[in-house]
Design a protein around this motif. Structure first.
Motif, short mmCIF file in Angstrom:
data_model
loop_
_atom_site.label_atom_id
_atom_site.label_comp_id
_atom_site.label_asym_id
_atom_site.label_seq_id
_atom_site.Cartn_x
_atom_site.Cartn_y
_atom_site.Cartn_z
N LYS A 29 -3.08 -13.81 -0.59
CA LYS A 29 -1.89 -14.26 -1.30
C LYS A 29 -1.56 -13.36 -2.49
CE LYS A 29 0.08 -18.41 -3.41
NZ LYS A 29 -0.17 -19.82 -3.78
N SER A 30 -2.60 -12.81 -3.11
CA SER A 30 -2.38 -12.02 -4.34
C SER A 30 -1.98 -10.57 -4.05
CB SER A 30 -3.64 -12.04 -5.19
OG SER A 30 -4.72 -11.39 -4.51
N GLU A 31 -1.90 -10.20 -2.78
CA GLU A 31 -1.53 -8.82 -2.46
C GLU A 31 -0.10 -8.54 -2.90
OE1 GLU A 31 -4.29 -8.19 1.56
OE2 GLU A 31 -2.18 -8.83 1.74
N THR A 32 0.10 -7.42 -3.61
CA THR A 32 1.43 -7.06 -4.12
C THR A 32 2.36 -6.63 -2.99
OG1 THR A 32 0.39 -6.31 -6.18
CG2 THR A 32 2.66 -5.58 -5.76
N TYR A 33 1.81 -5.89 -2.06
CA TYR A 33 2.61 -5.38 -0.94
C TYR A 33 2.08 -5.98 0.36
CZ TYR A 33 3.93 -2.04 -4.54
OH TYR A 33 4.36 -1.47 -5.70
N LEU A 41 -3.07 2.35 -6.84
CA LEU A 41 -3.57 1.43 -7.86
C LEU A 41 -3.66 2.08 -9.22
CD1 LEU A 41 -6.40 -0.35 -5.83
CD2 LEU A 41 -4.16 -1.27 -6.46
N GLY A 42 -3.23 3.34 -9.32
CA GLY A 42 -3.14 4.00 -10.62
C GLY A 42 -4.39 4.75 -11.03
N HIS A 43 -5.33 4.91 -10.15
CA HIS A 43 -6.52 5.69 -10.50
C HIS A 43 -6.91 6.54 -9.30
CE1 HIS A 43 -8.95 2.93 -8.08
NE2 HIS A 43 -8.32 1.93 -8.68
N GLU A 50 -6.33 5.78 -4.55
CA GLU A 50 -6.47 4.57 -3.75
C GLU A 50 -5.12 3.88 -3.62
OE1 GLU A 50 -9.00 0.37 -3.61
OE2 GLU A 50 -9.34 1.82 -5.22
N TYR A 51 -4.64 3.76 -2.38
CA TYR A 51 -3.35 3.12 -2.15
C TYR A 51 -3.46 1.60 -2.29
CZ TYR A 51 -1.57 7.57 -0.42
OH TYR A 51 -1.17 8.88 -0.33
#
Length: 297
Positions: A29-33, A41-43, A50-51
């Protein structure tokens, strides 16, 4: 299992299954996409980013299938405390069923040899029966008596002619069937340390060992007063009581001065477990035949 521990197991098991289910659904449920994306993920590490992709649907479904399988299994089979499952299956019940099947299958084989006496089993042509007895001996008796029956410290050697209760076929079968309980009372408090050493000297002298003559002479008087009721006046033992022969230099717990003194001082307690509740009469008969063969080659 007590009601408390049964409830404890049920609660823990249910909590684990529920926790796994919640974790899967919450993560989903918490998945953004919801579909594959180029967003990260910004790193990154060593040039690898990491996608922010969702868990593959087939992977999520596989995890949910394992949860469902676990719930169905615990409903049908034991696993929730004292609840036996709707199918009523148990490992004990399956084992008993398999054993009953094996007994039925091999019953004619055992019956063939059960019709023979132990002495007849020793005759040429009956080697297969003795080999069956050998395998059952290995499964039930070798832990104490050794794989070849040669015994160990505190466990009799079955390959010689020295027997505590007798080496004829009937007595061997009785020992296996009903077991034996051998007891040597401690005499340390009665004799004192000097008396223990005197009796030890006398006992070792019976088997031809070199001992102090004066000490042995004093020990003889004490031996006759305390020990002859079981070991006989000449120390040759008594089969009816399982009292060993002290004149042949065969020692169950060791024949050194200190070992014999320890036996006299502290006593001994030997137990041969009964096998009548573990093995059928036919199986005991074949083990008897094999044990008998070890000392009657």
């Amino acid at each position: 299992m007590s009601a408390f521990w049964s409830a404890w197991v049920i609660v823990i098991t249910a909590a684990v299954i529920g926790g796994c289910t919640w974790l899967l659904l919450a993560t989903r449920k918490s998945e953004t996409y919801k579909e594959a994306t180029e967003e990260t993920l910004g790193h990154e590490f060593d040039g690898i980013a990491e996608y922010d992709n969702p868990l593959p649907r087939w992977w999520f479904q596989m995890f949910m299938a394992t949860v469902i399988f676990g719930v169905v299994y615990l409903v049908l089979y034991p696993g929730l405390g004292n609840f036996q499952g709707l199918l009523g299956w148990s490992s004990t019940g399956q084992w008993e069923e398999e054993m009953a099947h094996a007994e039925e299958q091999y019953k004619p084989v055992f019956a063939k040899y059960a019709a023979m006496s132990v002495e007849e089993l020793q005759q040429p042509g009956n080697e297969a029966g003795l080999k069956m007895g050998q395998r059952m001996f290995a499964n039930n008796c070798s832990l104490c008596h050794g794989s070849t029956g040669s015994g160990a410290y505190g466990f009799p050697n079955l390959t010689d002619k020295d027997w505590l209760y007798g080496g004829d076929a009937a007595t061997i079968k009785a020992s296996i069937t009903d077991g034996r309980n051998g007891g040597m009372p401690p005499w340390g408090a009665v004799l004192g340390e000097e008396g223990v050493r005197d009796v030890t000297a006398y006992v070792l002298g019976l088997s031809g060992q070199q001992v102090d003559a004066d000490s042995a002479a004093k020990g003889k008087t004490q031996f006759q007063a305390l020990c002859t009721a079981c070991h006989g006046a000449d120390g040759s033992g008594m089969l009816a009581l399982g009292a060993p022969n002290l004149t042949d230099d065969v020692w169950l717990y060791g024949g050194s001065f200190e070992k014999v003194a320890h036996t006299i001082r502290n006593g001994r307690n030997g137990v041969m477990p009964a096998h009548k509740t573990l093995l059928s009469e036919d199986k005991i008969h074949l083990i008897t035949g094999y044990v008998y063969s070890l000392s009657n080659k």
